[in-house]
Write a protein that holds these residues in place. Sequence first.
Motif, mmCIF file in Angstrom:
data_model
loop_
_atom_site.group_PDB
_atom_site.id
_atom_site.type_symbol
_atom_site.label_atom_id
_atom_site.label_comp_id
_atom_site.label_asym_id
_atom_site.label_seq_id
_atom_site.Cartn_x
_atom_site.Cartn_y
_atom_site.Cartn_z
ATOM 1 N N GLY A 6 0.821 -1.202 0.000
ATOM 2 C CA GLY A 6 0.000 0.000 0.000
ATOM 3 C C GLY A 6 0.854 1.250 0.000
ATOM 4 N N ALA A 7 0.218 2.376 -0.256
ATOM 5 C CA ALA A 7 0.921 3.654 -0.253
ATOM 6 C C ALA A 7 1.311 4.038 1.169
ATOM 7 N N ILE A 8 2.482 4.655 1.293
ATOM 8 C CA ILE A 8 3.004 5.078 2.589
ATOM 9 C C ILE A 8 2.953 6.597 2.668
ATOM 10 N N ASP A 9 2.761 7.104 3.849
ATOM 11 C CA ASP A 9 2.697 8.550 4.070
ATOM 12 C C ASP A 9 4.088 9.157 3.862
ATOM 13 N N THR A 10 4.351 9.588 2.641
ATOM 14 C CA THR A 10 5.630 10.188 2.277
ATOM 15 C C THR A 10 5.378 11.470 1.493
ATOM 16 N N ALA A 11 6.414 12.282 1.384
ATOM 17 C CA ALA A 11 6.314 13.505 0.586
ATOM 18 C C ALA A 11 6.062 13.175 -0.884
ATOM 19 N N PHE A 12 6.633 12.049 -1.346
ATOM 20 C CA PHE A 12 6.434 11.652 -2.743
ATOM 21 C C PHE A 12 4.968 11.365 -3.027
ATOM 22 N N ILE A 13 4.317 10.610 -2.159
ATOM 23 C CA ILE A 13 2.893 10.310 -2.342
ATOM 24 C C ILE A 13 2.070 11.591 -2.222
ATOM 25 N N ARG A 14 2.421 12.436 -1.268
ATOM 26 C CA ARG A 14 1.692 13.693 -1.075
ATOM 27 C C ARG A 14 1.747 14.573 -2.324
ATOM 28 N N ASP A 15 2.932 14.678 -2.906
ATOM 29 C CA ASP A 15 3.119 15.593 -4.033
ATOM 30 C C ASP A 15 2.709 14.991 -5.370
ATOM 31 N N SER A 16 2.867 13.681 -5.525
ATOM 32 C CA SER A 16 2.625 13.046 -6.824
ATOM 33 C C SER A 16 1.230 12.449 -6.962
ATOM 34 N N PHE A 17 0.625 12.060 -5.845
ATOM 35 C CA PHE A 17 -0.690 11.411 -5.884
ATOM 36 C C PHE A 17 -1.601 12.025 -4.823
ATOM 37 N N PRO A 18 -2.007 13.280 -5.027
ATOM 38 C CA PRO A 18 -2.805 13.970 -4.001
ATOM 39 C C PRO A 18 -4.125 13.283 -3.681
ATOM 40 N N ASP A 19 -4.760 12.658 -4.676
ATOM 41 C CA ASP A 19 -6.024 11.964 -4.402
ATOM 42 C C ASP A 19 -5.791 10.777 -3.475
ATOM 43 N N LEU A 20 -4.710 10.068 -3.717
ATOM 44 C CA LEU A 20 -4.366 8.940 -2.854
ATOM 45 C C LEU A 20 -3.978 9.431 -1.462
#
Length: 246
Positions: free
Chosen positions: A189-203
């Motif tokens: 699953g997706a992890i709470d990281t800056a990459f996920i925050r910036d690249s996949f805002p819906d996720l």
Amino acid sequence: MTTNQGPSKVALVIGAGDSTGGAIAKRFAAGDYTACMTRRDAEKLEPLIGSIRDAGGQAYGFGSDARKEEEVVALVEKIEREIGPIEVLVFNIGANVPSSVLEETARKYFKIWEMACFGGFLNGREVAKRMVTRERGTIIFTGATASVRGSANFAGFAGAKHALRALAQSMARELGPKNIHVAHVVVDGAIDTAFIRDSFPDLYALKDRDGILNPAHIAENYWYLHTQPRDAWTFELDLRPYMEKW
């Protein structure tokens, strides 16, 4: 670098990034282990080291390439000689690089395998050599969805993570009877990281619904594995948010 209070019990985290690896290092430091952490660029570890020390823990950072045998050997020897016995090894190298198999190059495929699997072998071997003489220790490998399922466009990553899981299984069967706990963690699953925050805002928006993994909660499971009684050791944990499909 030798401590003034005698040898410390050490938790070595290979690949202590800003998310999962850093959280694992913090958790073991909170449990009175000296956190030794690696990245290829040691300067990137300074904020993590400072955070652990500010909280009252002990921490050291090292610049090391997990794929280079001579660097791994030197790292383990230095820690064992100057800081203390490595009681816990966490191998947390990612290498999640997507590519169509039609476009994958031999060089990139091999590099992904080096990072995600070969590095695990090198570090696991060197630390296990010391653990067997002491007849104790924990070795934990970080896996991913790709460890058990090869998705389209992830041939290199899936192959490497499958291989790392097989390495962990083999080591667990060989070293378990020697009182060394080897475990593999599937982080699905997706992890709470800056990459996920910036690249996949819906996720990332699912964070408010506990829909992505909290690094501190992942780390708690690593601590749980290490502290399990040996009559009920777990080899593999699957960690995923309650809403993740699998």
